[in-house]
Write an enzyme that holds these catalytic residues in place. Structure first.
Site, PDB file in Angstrom:
ATOM      1  N   GLU A   1     -20.237  80.611  -6.809  1.00  0.00           N
ATOM      2  CA  GLU A   1     -19.107  80.595  -7.741  1.00  0.00           C
ATOM      3  C   GLU A   1     -18.589  82.024  -7.863  1.00  0.00           C
ATOM      4  O   GLU A   1     -19.252  82.877  -8.439  1.00  0.00           O
ATOM      5  CB  GLU A   1     -19.522  80.064  -9.122  1.00  0.00           C
ATOM      6  CG  GLU A   1     -19.979  78.620  -9.123  1.00  0.00           C
ATOM      7  CD  GLU A   1     -20.326  78.110 -10.515  1.00  0.00           C
ATOM      8  OE1 GLU A   1     -19.939  78.773 -11.513  1.00  0.00           O
ATOM      9  OE2 GLU A   1     -20.997  77.066 -10.613  1.00  0.00           O
TER      10      GLU A   1
ATOM     11  N   GLU B   1     -27.521  76.651 -12.071  1.00  0.00           N
ATOM     12  CA  GLU B   1     -27.697  77.704 -13.064  1.00  0.00           C
ATOM     13  C   GLU B   1     -28.871  77.442 -14.012  1.00  0.00           C
ATOM     14  O   GLU B   1     -28.710  77.258 -15.221  1.00  0.00           O
ATOM     15  CB  GLU B   1     -26.400  77.904 -13.856  1.00  0.00           C
ATOM     16  CG  GLU B   1     -25.240  78.376 -12.999  1.00  0.00           C
ATOM     17  CD  GLU B   1     -23.974  78.641 -13.786  1.00  0.00           C
ATOM     18  OE1 GLU B   1     -23.115  79.406 -13.298  1.00  0.00           O
ATOM     19  OE2 GLU B   1     -23.832  78.085 -14.901  1.00  0.00           O
TER      20      GLU B   1
END
Length: 691
Positions: A313, A153
């Site tokens: 995710e 991320e």
């Protein structure tokens, strides 16, 4: 359209994130057995464990993960490994404090959380190069390691840094870009406020000032910030690809201050995404039926970078984080997915192009800042409905996996965007919210009439033939910074038959962030065939409205209004303002260009005024000929050899009815449908029909 990057695996990936360093080793075997029994075939691990991979500088340890991966092999589970560079260990930051990220006020971030490093530190890049090299060499021939996730991320939490190495790197970046101080001074317009630079040592990233920063410097600051991430990723990509060209390399975006199109093209095999629709449920400014449904816009952006991708995710339970009492961020706990929503959200990802979905996470961690970030299992592995739902999803995927792998999303409309213009929103903030709201409103209006929409970075403009073939209409609602080459490519799309829709303030600045010395709308004036003769911000206490020609209904014209005067004889005024001193003046103008048309809108978009515009442009529900579907039900179109596929999604707590005017196949249930059919609350149907 030519696909530059795409996941192209032979198998649909279904699995979970599993972090063996968080659990007693005695739990692993049973965990992996249960994961396999859920119908899963892959786990993701490793990205948060640099302290395990390298417990002290230069001493690398693979024992823990070797043992965990051996159990994955035992249970026939593939592995995606993450490079651990978003969580530098304590020994590293204590020994090398120059690697720490520094905020705008000059305060260094410290050990105790995550993402506290800066991308430009030579020491940090070298240490990352070493750990990634060691991991790549160790696992390059492992048959169960199928791919890599670089870092984790990028730019989450904190997306800028002002460390000394950042200032040095920015100065070098500017020297490379401009070549001379004269050229930099010209591009930044430093004649204003005596900002002219006479020595490269005077050039810094933005620093605290008495008042406003130079907007052109700010634009380069955002470009530089993105480039540092891409460069950092490329270092890892080159190492991994050289060692193991057969293992894929991806990253789980999308976050701010990052040109994800450039990242994908230069440093990834394809882009991936982390999908948490529960965040969207908090959006009270959007209608209830379109909150989590609106996640399709972000998924469309991922698809714009990579036609097929992975969700590394996927939301498995209520998300939450704690521990922000001293550092600033607020603690939170999202709503728990209602029964059916978790499965719905996973299918939402799949419908929009994901050929792999991994739930985050297998089990809720009992310590640290994410004790509220719940996985499929509770702390004590108690039975729960989310496990049952995940197993049902696995069974459904197994039934239709070949259809999924062999089909592609079929969009008939597109929204264009680019990193420069989105950075410009951050600089000219007075209409930034309205600009982003316009993007969402356009998406909502198209999506509610069951038009599947692609989100494309403007780098795709060079693919003119494909754009014309695929998209009846393209919106470029935030196109304030444009140059002559951009206009040439846009004209090519329109002249060959496309309809291009601009929003307010389009084309009035160049890509140095300087206004053109000509009448608005600047560089697109000839293409759009209009001239902006006046403009104003709109007083929120006196809302502006517009009406379409020949109609009495008024629609919102929010925030900012331009008077759009036609400058070509074949122009058509589609809408006029109805209030204030410019009542009766043109608000939306359509001008034929070649075989297509350009539409210029002088006000920001809302779902209502966009829907009215779509009516005028003849953009109709593409499935109305064979199905009656309420706007509350989303439809995502896909195509495969000889078949059309359509996902039908009900995001509401009430059953929804659709009516099929011909016999179609429900691929998930195996039934033939004709006439009225019910979609259960939070339900999904995958419909196949012959074209």
């Amino acid at each position: 359209m030519k696909v530059h990057k795409s996941y192209g695996g032979e198998h649909f990936l279904y699995g979970v994130c599993y972090f063996p360093e968080h659990w007693e080793q005695s739990m692993w075997d049973d965990d992996f057995r249960r994961i396999k029994e859920m119908g899963m075939n892959v786990v993701r691990m490793g990205e948060g464990a640099w302290n395990v991979w390298e417990p002290e500088e230069g001493r690398y340890s693979f024992e823990l993960f070797d043992q965990a991966i051996a159990l994955c092999v035992k249970h026939d589970l593939k592995v995606i490994l993450g490079t651990p560079t978003y969580t530098p260990p304590a020994w590293l930051t204590e020994k090398y404090p120059e690697v720490l990220r520094v905020n705008f006020e000059g305060d260094a971030m410290t050990h105790g959380s995550r993402r506290h490093y800066n991308y430009t530190s030579p020491v940090y890049v070298d240490l990352c190069r070493k750990i990634v090299t060691q991991m790549a060499e160790h696992y390059k021939d492992h048959p169960s390691v199928i791919g890599w996730q670089i870092d984790n991320e990028f730019n989450c939490h904190m997306d800028v840094s002002f460390a000394e190495s950042d200032h040095v790197a920015f100065r070098e970046w500017c020297q490379l870009k401009y070549g001379s101080l004269d050229e930099l001074n010209r591009a930044w317009g430093t004649a204003f406020w005596a900002q002219t630079y006479t020595d490269w040592g005077q050039v810094y990233l933005p620093r605290p000032t008495a008042t406003y920063h130079n907007p052109s410097l700010l634009l380069d600051f955002y470009r530089f910030t993105s480039d540092t991430v891409v460069d950092f990723a490329r270092v890892q990509y080159d190492i991994l690809k050289a060692a193991a060209p057969h293992q894929f390399i991806t990253h789980n975006g999308l976050f701010s201050n990052l040109d994800n199109e450039k990242l994908t093209r230069e440093a990834l095999d394809f882009m991936s995404y982390d999908s948490y629709p529960a965040f969207a449920l908090k959006r009270k400014d959007r209608p209830k039926h379109f909150r989590d449904r609106g996640m399709g816009l972000s998924l469309g952006r991922v698809r714009g970078h990579s036609e097929k991708f992975l969700i590394l995710e996927q939301q498995a339970g209520p998300g939450g984080q704690v521990g922000g009492v001293l550092s600033g961020p607020e603690d939170y706990l999202l709503m728990t997915p209602k029964p059916g929503q978790m499965r719905l959200w996973a299918w939402q990802s799949i419908a929009n192009g994901a050929d792999g979905v991994l739930f985050f996470r297998w089990r809720t961690v009992p310590y640290g800042s994410e004790t509220l970030w719940h996985g499929l299992n509770h702390y004590g592995n108690q039975p729960n409905w989310r496990l049952d739902e995940a197993k049902r999803l696995g069974e459904e995927i197994a039934t239709v996996k070949e259809l999924l792998l062999n089909s592609r999303v079929k969009a008939t409309a597109a929204q264009l965007y680019d990193y420069d213009n989105e950075s410009h929103w951050k600089i000219e903030r007075f209409t930034a919210w309205e600009g982003w709201s316009s993007v969402e409103s356009i998406y909502q209006a198209l999506n509610e009439r069951h038009v599947t929409v692609d989100q494309l970075s403007y780098q795709h403009l060079s693919e003119t033939d494909e754009l014309v073939r695929k998209y009846a209409v393209m919106f470029y609602s935030n196109a304030q910074l444009l140059n002559e080459e951009d206009v040439r490519l846009l004209r090519a799309y329109v002249e060959q038959g496309g309809t291009l829709v601009f929003g307010p303030r389009s084309g009035y600045k160049d890509r140095d962030n300087q206004a053109y010395m000509q009448a608005f709308p600047g560089v697109i004036k000839e293409l759009a065939g209009v001239e902006i003769t006046d403009f104003t911000m709109v007083d929120s206490d006196e809302p502006s409205m517009m009406s379409f020609t020949g109609e009495e209904t008024e629609w919102p014209a929010p925030a900012f209004n331009e008077i759009v005067e036609p400058r070509q004889g074949n122009a058509e005024v589609l809408a006029r303002y109805t209030k204030d001193y410019y009542a009766g003046k043109p608000a939306i103008v359509r001008v034929p260009v070649g075989q297509g048309a350009v539409v210029y809108c002088g006000a920001y978009f809302t779902p209502d005024n966009t829907s009215a515009l779509l009516d005028r442009l003849g953009i109709v529900d593409p499935i109305a000929a064979w199905a009656e579907v309420p706007l509350e039900v989303e439809v995502v179109a896909r195509e495969a050899d000889g078949k059309e596929l359509y996902f039908f999604f009900n995001y509401s707590a009430s059953a929804m009815s659709v009516t099929f005017k011909e016999t179609v196949s429900d691929c998930l249930s195996g039934r033939e449908l004709m006439g009225a059919a019910e979609i259960e609350p939070y339900g999904v149907k995958l419909i196949a029909r012959k074209p």
